[in-house]
Design a protein around this motif. Structure first.
Motif, PDB file in Angstrom:
ATOM      1  N   LEU A   1       0.833  -1.210   0.000  1.00  0.00           N
ATOM      2  CA  LEU A   1       0.000   0.000   0.000  1.00  0.00           C
ATOM      3  C   LEU A   1       0.863   1.253   0.000  1.00  0.00           C
ATOM      4  CD1 LEU A   1      -2.728  -1.211   2.499  1.00  0.00           C
ATOM      5  CD2 LEU A   1      -3.171  -0.418   0.166  1.00  0.00           C
ATOM      6  N   ALA A   2       1.955   1.216   0.769  1.00  0.00           N
ATOM      7  CA  ALA A   2       2.866   2.365   0.808  1.00  0.00           C
ATOM      8  C   ALA A   2       3.514   2.581  -0.556  1.00  0.00           C
ATOM      9  CB  ALA A   2       3.937   2.143   1.874  1.00  0.00           C
ATOM     10  N   GLU A   3       3.922   1.491  -1.195  1.00  0.00           N
ATOM     11  CA  GLU A   3       4.549   1.604  -2.516  1.00  0.00           C
ATOM     12  C   GLU A   3       3.579   2.174  -3.541  1.00  0.00           C
ATOM     13  OE1 GLU A   3       6.781  -1.190  -5.866  1.00  0.00           O
ATOM     14  OE2 GLU A   3       6.353  -2.032  -3.893  1.00  0.00           O
TER      15      GLU A   3
ATOM     16  N   LEU B   1       3.620   3.048   6.045  1.00  0.00           N
ATOM     17  CA  LEU B   1       4.943   2.642   6.525  1.00  0.00           C
ATOM     18  C   LEU B   1       5.005   2.689   8.049  1.00  0.00           C
ATOM     19  CD1 LEU B   1       7.190   4.429   3.891  1.00  0.00           C
ATOM     20  CD2 LEU B   1       7.015   1.959   4.243  1.00  0.00           C
ATOM     21  N   SER B   2       4.360   3.684   8.644  1.00  0.00           N
ATOM     22  CA  SER B   2       4.320   3.785  10.112  1.00  0.00           C
ATOM     23  C   SER B   2       3.598   2.596  10.727  1.00  0.00           C
ATOM     24  CB  SER B   2       3.637   5.082  10.548  1.00  0.00           C
ATOM     25  OG  SER B   2       4.392   6.196  10.149  1.00  0.00           O
ATOM     26  N   GLU B   3       2.503   2.175  10.089  1.00  0.00           N
ATOM     27  CA  GLU B   3       1.764   0.996  10.579  1.00  0.00           C
ATOM     28  C   GLU B   3       2.652  -0.252  10.534  1.00  0.00           C
ATOM     29  OE1 GLU B   3      -1.108   0.786  12.010  1.00  0.00           O
ATOM     30  OE2 GLU B   3      -2.028   2.699  11.559  1.00  0.00           O
ATOM     31  N   ALA B   4       3.374  -0.425   9.428  1.00  0.00           N
ATOM     32  CA  ALA B   4       4.263  -1.585   9.288  1.00  0.00           C
ATOM     33  C   ALA B   4       5.384  -1.531  10.325  1.00  0.00           C
ATOM     34  CB  ALA B   4       4.848  -1.623   7.872  1.00  0.00           C
ATOM     35  N   GLU B   5       5.958  -0.350  10.501  1.00  0.00           N
ATOM     36  CA  GLU B   5       7.056  -0.185  11.459  1.00  0.00           C
ATOM     37  C   GLU B   5       6.577  -0.446  12.888  1.00  0.00           C
ATOM     38  OE1 GLU B   5      10.814   2.875  11.816  1.00  0.00           O
ATOM     39  OE2 GLU B   5       8.907   3.661  11.084  1.00  0.00           O
TER      40      GLU B   5
ATOM     41  N   LEU C   1      13.053   3.856  -0.060  1.00  0.00           N
ATOM     42  CA  LEU C   1      12.456   4.389  -1.291  1.00  0.00           C
ATOM     43  C   LEU C   1      11.542   5.580  -0.992  1.00  0.00           C
ATOM     44  CD1 LEU C   1      11.779   1.054  -3.187  1.00  0.00           C
ATOM     45  CD2 LEU C   1      13.584   2.730  -3.609  1.00  0.00           C
ATOM     46  N   PHE C   2      10.896   5.549   0.174  1.00  0.00           N
ATOM     47  CA  PHE C   2      10.085   6.689   0.593  1.00  0.00           C
ATOM     48  C   PHE C   2      10.971   7.921   0.795  1.00  0.00           C
ATOM     49  CE2 PHE C   2       8.262   9.237   4.077  1.00  0.00           C
ATOM     50  CZ  PHE C   2       7.062   9.613   3.473  1.00  0.00           C
ATOM     51  N   CYS C   3      12.131   7.728   1.429  1.00  0.00           N
ATOM     52  CA  CYS C   3      13.056   8.850   1.646  1.00  0.00           C
ATOM     53  C   CYS C   3      13.585   9.389   0.316  1.00  0.00           C
ATOM     54  CB  CYS C   3      14.221   8.410   2.538  1.00  0.00           C
ATOM     55  SG  CYS C   3      13.739   8.136   4.257  1.00  0.00           S
TER      56      CYS C   3
ATOM     57  N   ARG D   1       1.977  11.434   1.914  1.00  0.00           N
ATOM     58  CA  ARG D   1       1.372  11.451   3.253  1.00  0.00           C
ATOM     59  C   ARG D   1       0.739  10.102   3.579  1.00  0.00           C
ATOM     60  NH1 ARG D   1      -2.954  15.962   5.409  1.00  0.00           N
ATOM     61  NH2 ARG D   1      -3.037  15.212   7.525  1.00  0.00           N
ATOM     62  N   GLN D   2      -0.001   9.545   2.615  1.00  0.00           N
ATOM     63  CA  GLN D   2      -0.632   8.244   2.836  1.00  0.00           C
ATOM     64  C   GLN D   2       0.422   7.142   2.910  1.00  0.00           C
ATOM     65  OE1 GLN D   2      -4.063   7.904   3.384  1.00  0.00           O
ATOM     66  NE2 GLN D   2      -3.378   5.913   4.080  1.00  0.00           N
ATOM     67  N   ALA D   3       1.441   7.232   2.061  1.00  0.00           N
ATOM     68  CA  ALA D   3       2.532   6.244   2.085  1.00  0.00           C
ATOM     69  C   ALA D   3       3.203   6.235   3.455  1.00  0.00           C
ATOM     70  CB  ALA D   3       3.549   6.561   0.988  1.00  0.00           C
ATOM     71  N   SER D   4       3.402   7.429   4.025  1.00  0.00           N
ATOM     72  CA  SER D   4       4.022   7.541   5.346  1.00  0.00           C
ATOM     73  C   SER D   4       3.174   6.847   6.409  1.00  0.00           C
ATOM     74  CB  SER D   4       4.200   9.018   5.698  1.00  0.00           C
ATOM     75  OG  SER D   4       4.709   9.156   6.997  1.00  0.00           O
TER      76      SER D   4
END
Length: 199
Positions: free
Chosen positions: A95-97, A112-116, A139-141, A106-109
């Motif tokens: 989903l983040a990708e 990723l936060s949920e996964a982390e 890749l987000f960075c 913003r949504q990708a972040s």
């Protein structure tokens, strides 16, 4: 109407027959148990199909089509395993990708936060899963333009993938490849070429 069409083309057509619930005709405890097992198998099949479909759309460069499939996988994975299960991490990363590819950082972040957060709650979480998380963060960075932080995460990706699969495995090559791309952007061609050689 456009959302329904995307949903149908993305995943619904593939799993429609699996969404029909089994007939609740339970005359005994044995029938109830069999019905529950059948429902669980069906839900796991849908998750598998949805994940595979979402990944396929991402490989084809169709992130918008990948989203409904990945969201379907998320809902059912959570129903089967619970919202804090490590099984949700690959779904959040997909989903983040897709969100990142659509420019919705913003949504990708959030994904990723949920996964982390899930990985932080599981002390003995495997290196393979952590590797995928670091690649997603890297890749987000890159998308944010934060190349130093991206290199940090991608280096962790390489280390963890090498720990899980061995230093010469193809799983490690993705981290090297993305790092090489960054060094090329920074005009560090010698470093980039050495990493491309590793790939």
């Amino acid at each position: 109407a456009s959302h329904q069409k995307i949903d149908w083309n993305s995943i619904h057509e593939r799993i429609c027959h699996l969404l029909i619930p089994p007939l609740p005709c339970f005359h005994s405890e044995k029938d109830r148990k069999r019905g529950t097992e059948q429902l669980l198998r069906r839900q796991k099949s849908i998750v598998e199909v949805a994940l595979h479909t979402a990944q396929g759309f991402l490989w084809e460069g169709k992130p918008l089509e990948a989203l409904p499939a990945a969201l379907q996988a998320l809902r059912l994975s959570a129903r089967v395993s619970g919202w804090s299960s490590v099984q949700l991490v690959p779904v959040y990363l997909l989903l983040a990708e897709a969100s990142r590819e659509l420019g919705n950082l913003r949504q990708a972040s959030k994904y990723l936060s949920e996964a982390e957060w899930i990985i932080l709650q599981i002390p003995d979480c495997g290196a393979a899963v952590q590797s995928k998380l670091h690649r997603g963060l890297g890749l987000f960075c890159v998308a944010q333009g934060n190349l130093d932080q991206a290199l940090y995460h991608l280096a962790n990706d390489v280390y963890l993938a090498a720990s899980a699969f061995g230093p010469n495995s193809t799983e490690v090559s993705g981290g090297y490849f993305h790092m090489a791309n960054i060094f090329l952007r920074q005009d560090k061609k010698n470093v980039a070429n050495s990493l491309y050689t590793e790939v």
